[in-house]
Design an enzyme around this catalytic site. Sequence first.
Site, PDB file in Angstrom:
ATOM      1  N   ASP A  93       0.866  -1.175   0.000  1.00 60.92           N
ATOM      2  CA  ASP A  93       0.000   0.000   0.000  1.00 60.92           C
ATOM      3  C   ASP A  93       0.906   1.229   0.000  1.00 60.92           C
ATOM      4  O   ASP A  93       1.367   1.685   1.046  1.00 60.92           O
ATOM      5  CB  ASP A  93      -0.911  -0.022   1.231  1.00 60.92           C
ATOM      6  CG  ASP A  93      -1.883   1.148   1.271  1.00 60.92           C
ATOM      7  OD1 ASP A  93      -1.680   2.135   0.521  1.00 60.92           O
ATOM      8  OD2 ASP A  93      -2.841   1.089   2.062  1.00 60.92           O
ATOM      9  N   GLU A 185       1.595   2.246  13.240  1.00 57.60           N
ATOM     10  CA  GLU A 185       0.507   2.182  12.257  1.00 57.60           C
ATOM     11  C   GLU A 185      -0.579   1.323  12.891  1.00 57.60           C
ATOM     12  O   GLU A 185      -0.612   0.115  12.709  1.00 57.60           O
ATOM     13  CB  GLU A 185       1.024   1.592  10.946  1.00 57.60           C
ATOM     14  CG  GLU A 185       0.096   1.871   9.771  1.00 57.60           C
ATOM     15  CD  GLU A 185      -1.032   0.863   9.682  1.00 57.60           C
ATOM     16  OE1 GLU A 185      -2.036   1.021  10.430  1.00 57.60           O
ATOM     17  OE2 GLU A 185      -0.929  -0.067   8.888  1.00 57.60           O
ATOM     18  N   GLU A 194     -10.317  -3.154  15.928  1.00 56.77           N
ATOM     19  CA  GLU A 194      -9.169  -3.897  16.441  1.00 56.77           C
ATOM     20  C   GLU A 194      -8.600  -3.307  17.730  1.00 56.77           C
ATOM     21  O   GLU A 194      -7.783  -3.939  18.390  1.00 56.77           O
ATOM     22  CB  GLU A 194      -8.045  -4.049  15.415  1.00 56.77           C
ATOM     23  CG  GLU A 194      -8.462  -4.793  14.169  1.00 56.77           C
ATOM     24  CD  GLU A 194      -7.345  -4.904  13.159  1.00 56.77           C
ATOM     25  OE1 GLU A 194      -6.168  -4.901  13.550  1.00 56.77           O
ATOM     26  OE2 GLU A 194      -7.653  -4.982  11.959  1.00 56.77           O
ATOM     27  N   HIS A 371      -5.395   0.151   1.293  1.00 54.17           N
ATOM     28  CA  HIS A 371      -5.900  -1.176   1.656  1.00 54.17           C
ATOM     29  C   HIS A 371      -7.010  -1.086   2.698  1.00 54.17           C
ATOM     30  O   HIS A 371      -7.726  -2.061   2.922  1.00 54.17           O
ATOM     31  CB  HIS A 371      -4.764  -2.073   2.158  1.00 54.17           C
ATOM     32  CG  HIS A 371      -4.273  -1.742   3.528  1.00 54.17           C
ATOM     33  ND1 HIS A 371      -3.460  -0.668   3.794  1.00 54.17           N
ATOM     34  CD2 HIS A 371      -4.486  -2.346   4.711  1.00 54.17           C
ATOM     35  CE1 HIS A 371      -3.197  -0.638   5.090  1.00 54.17           C
ATOM     36  NE2 HIS A 371      -3.806  -1.644   5.668  1.00 54.17           N
TER      37      HIS A 371
END
Length: 427
Positions: A93, A185, A194, A371
């Site tokens: 990406d 990230e 998440e 992505h």
Amino acid sequence: MLQPTDGGYTNGYHQAGGGSGGNRVRRGSRGRSRVRRGGGGGSDGSGARVSQWQQQHEDEEEREKPATPCTDFDTAYFHSYAHVGIHEEMIKDRVRTDSYRNAIFQHQNLIAGKVVVDVGCGTGILSIFCAQAGARRVYAVDASDIAVQAHEIVKANNLSDKVIVLHGRVEDVEIDEEVDVIVSEWMGYMLLYESMLGSVITARDRWLKPGGLVLPSHATLYMAPVTHPDRYSESVDFWHNVYGIDMSAIIPLAKQCAFEEPSVETITVENVLTWPQVVKHVDCYTVTIQELESITARFKFESMMRSPFHGFAFWFDVEFTGPTVLPLNNGMPPSFIEPSNSYMTEGNHSKKRPNPNELVLSTAPEDPPTHWQQTLVYFYEPLDVEQDQVIEGSLTLSQSKENARFMNIHLEYSSGGRSFVKESVMR
């Protein structure tokens, strides 16, 4: 683990207790479960060694640590990020990876000669960028077994004297010094899916010096009503005539399978019915873990066209800005303030400020694809709206009690005198 040498301690790979990985589970664009990059981890290195004092006071330290047990869900989550395909997807990406590399070198004056923690380092690429930018030491922390490969990559690039791979959760590993910079990230689909930002907050509260740099520094989650007749037709109308056979009896099940859970896919600006609105703005310097457990936002949109209204889309931006130093004339140390937000609000709408000096990574429909794509919450039945028709309601995003890495989505919306509720779980 670390071995003493004449010069102190060698770089080493050490698996700490409390988990096997540092990653996050994501949903594929076709609704299939897949994984994505990883959360906090840890291992050992110069400055991260367990000292004699620490060993003697291990029980006392354990009592002082917050209760953050590693659950079976965490272990499964971490394990999912051991697969190289997840990291390949993220590294390929270019929007994502170039943005991080540019941000690191843009802040080279704040990184050179300093100590950095990379939370959820994965293969270690961001840690290596920081070393290339002149960092004195980088602690590359990941709870996934991908840390084994990260250690080998660091060694192959002759950076073992600078980059220390720590295999474990940030809640469990030890670093014996304060750090100047945190890079991570951490963003999942719909920004907060998440719950990896919690690992960054933990690292910040444990190790970051006052006035230290956090990259990215700010994040903003947006939402907007969308129309997507092609997607609806592919999933629903298809069943009316299948090789000349009426299979419409399956449509209720088809709707449930296609639209019950959020869908990660790419849309264009032509799909968006209104200006977007901000759901949540996150300041990574000050946000708390408790603040992220449940987020509620009210919204009010006006459709810019006559169209079927199929659901809501979500996307996010992150900014890479540091605290702004303000010199004072009273002899006191400089103070740090949050930089101005790179978004301006116009009524209920939000637009980017045209400031070329601010580095922003955007996942918006009008920007180059990433992505992350966009996250869509579809309705089982579309709602026809007229131009200028008002769509209003509220959104609540909360961590699932079943698994804090899952996200509950509760939508209440009304338009044209009709009211609806849509509940979904991103798992």
